[in-house]
Design an enzyme around this catalytic site. Structure first.
Site, PDB file in Angstrom:
ATOM      1  CG  PHE A 227      -1.558  -1.178   1.411  1.00 38.63           C
ATOM      2  CD1 PHE A 227      -2.902  -1.387   0.877  1.00 38.63           C
ATOM      3  CD2 PHE A 227      -1.230  -2.047   2.469  1.00 38.63           C
ATOM      4  CE1 PHE A 227      -3.412  -2.634   1.063  1.00 38.63           C
ATOM      5  CE2 PHE A 227      -1.751  -3.352   2.667  1.00 38.63           C
ATOM      6  CZ  PHE A 227      -3.200  -3.455   1.928  1.00 38.63           C
ATOM      7  CG  ASP A 248      -1.017   1.702  -4.387  1.00 40.57           C
ATOM      8  OD1 ASP A 248      -0.781   2.163  -3.334  1.00 40.57           O
ATOM      9  OD2 ASP A 248      -2.093   1.659  -5.078  1.00 40.57           O
ATOM     10  CB  SER A 249      -4.357  -2.196  -6.241  1.00 43.83           C
ATOM     11  OG  SER A 249      -4.986  -1.332  -5.211  1.00 43.83           O
ATOM     12  CG  ASN A 275      -5.632  -7.339  -3.999  1.00 44.49           C
ATOM     13  OD1 ASN A 275      -5.183  -7.238  -2.854  1.00 44.49           O
ATOM     14  ND2 ASN A 275      -6.708  -7.397  -4.459  1.00 44.49           N
ATOM     15  CG  ASP A 296      -0.374   3.450   5.495  1.00 39.39           C
ATOM     16  OD1 ASP A 296      -1.402   3.442   6.074  1.00 39.39           O
ATOM     17  OD2 ASP A 296       0.011   4.415   4.964  1.00 39.39           O
ATOM     18  CB  CYS A 336      -6.205   5.585   8.234  1.00 45.18           C
ATOM     19  SG  CYS A 336      -6.650   4.863   6.986  1.00 45.18           S
TER      20      CYS A 336
END
Ligand code: SAH
Length: 393
Positions: A227, A248-249, A275, A296, A336
């Site tokens: 991520f 990252d996707s 993914n 993250d 988050c």
């Protein structure tokens, strides 16, 4: 007479406890127009606070901090209030001596400016007005920002979906000076390209700034930044690790991370569009090992109803990461989601460690960077959790 709102006993009690939001069900009467600053009174007429009124949102009143309660029939001076709060917000950030030129200048409720966000990207400011009262006052806010910060340009990035709850449309427009499409900023020793018009949030995840630096302090060996978005953690890890794999996707995020790696001359960062859930499984099958891993993910729990599913998602990635970690390695794991609090994240990590059959130390408990302060009594302002863990060598 200024516009007024009368709150129930429960509403008054919430205000007294330090929470600025009063829901519709705790408002007994209102005489005001959408977006007015209203004098809030108790049922017996006692003045309690000034607040922004919304005629659409479930959050009917957002109390203003740092101003004395209404006295007599005196009107409210919004111009003076906005200028004073914005100046105070700027002074606090200056006092932090932030080693970066991109950070949050105004963090909504915590700065006594409910539903207002202002982020700085070098000499450009990006503002988000997320309730009726702030939206209506945008011209005055812009004037105050120009006076206090003299920016080259100000972008109103008013496209978050929450504006819909206030009956506000989604618009992105330059409201002062000029705003380039891409702005190069510096975060400690790392250079990053930010795109305030099109990037996620206002361009970067500024709330992770201090955690990027903290993670780098433990980083060594082979590193994985799942991520990665624009390489926030990866580029800091790359200063200490011979090899960093960033995932990252989003194709756009991958492209920017590659550009950012080149900008920093970081040839040791390998960026892959993938993914994370699939990639972690494949890395495990391939018997890959890492000494440093950062997780993250985006907020898996957007509301209370999705907490159970979110917890399963957090558990899965943390379990797989712990299995990929070499003995004595570090896992920096974040959430988050406001609805998954620190205690719950600890429980998830504990369960993951048990399933992975590893002993894990909790080395640091961290949160969002200090330019995103947490207002005591308002749990909603503590949303980012970051645990730094180490497996027993
Ligand atoms: N760590 C970054 C911020 C990450 S935001 C920083 O510090 O700046 C979360 C990122 O996860 C977004 O870029 C999003 O595109 C990406 N993402 C969301 N779901 C994903 C998935 N299943 N696999 C990989 N990336 C994903």
């Amino acid at each position: 007479m200024p516009p007024t709102a009368v709150v129930t006993r429960r509403g008054a009690e919430r205000l007294r406890a330090g929470h600025p939001w009063i829901y519709q069900s705790d408002v007994a009467a209102v005489e005001a127009e959408a977006g007015d600053v209203v004098a809030v009174r108790g049922e017996r007429g006692r003045p309690l606070a000034w607040a922004l009124f919304s005629d659409r949102s479930q959050i009917t009143l957002r109390a203003l901090a740092g101003v004395p309660p209404p006295a007599g029939d005196a009107a409210f001076d919004d111009r003076a209030w906005l200028a004073a709060r914005i100046r105070a917000a700027g002074e606090y950030r200056r006092s932090l001596a932030i080693d970066a030129n991109a950070y949050r200048v105004v963090h909504g409720e915590a700065d006594g400016l409910p539903a207002l966000v202002v982020d700085r990207y070098d000499d450009v400011l990006v503002v988000q007005a997320l309730c009726q009262g702030m939206d209506r006052r945008l011209p005055v806010i812009v004037e105050a920002l120009v006076e206090v910060f003299a920016p080259r340009g100000i972008l109103a990035r008013n496209d978050p979906r929450v504006r819909g709850l206030e009956g506000l449309d989604q618009v992105v427009e330059v409201v002062h000076g000029e705003v380039p499409d891409v702005i190069e900023v510096r975060e400690a020793g790392v250079r990053l390209m930010a795109s305030p018009r099109h990037g996620q949030k206002t361009g970067l995840f500024l709330d992770q700034r201090e955690n990027h630096v903290a993670a780098a302090a433990y980083a060594r060996g082979r590193a994985l930044d799942a991520f990665t978005y624009n390489g926030g953690f990866a580029l800091h890890l790359a200063e200490r690790c011979p090899h960093v794999l960033a995932l990252d996707s989003s194709a756009a995020a991958v492209e920017t991370t590659r550009a950012n790696a080149a900008l920093n001359g970081a040839a040791n960062v390998e960026v892959r569009e993938a993914n994370v859930f699939d990639e972690l499984r494949e890395l495990e099958t391939a018997h890959a090992r890492f000494d440093t891993i950062v997780l993250d993910p985006p907020a898996f729990a957007k509301n209370k109803a999705s907490v159970a599913r979110a917890a399963a998602g957090y558990k899965e990635i943390n379990l797989r990461a712990l299995k990929l970690l070499a003995p004595g390695g570090h896992l920096v794991t974040c959430s988050c989601s406001y609805h998954v609090d620190e205690a719950m994240l600890m429980e998830i990590v504990t369960a993951a460690a048990a399933d992975a059959r590893v002993s894990v130390w909790l080395v640091e408990k961290r949160m969002q960077a200090r330019d995103h302060p947490v207002l005591v009594g308002v749990p909603e302002t503590h949303y980012l959790k970051c645990l730094i863990l180490r497996t027993l060598a």
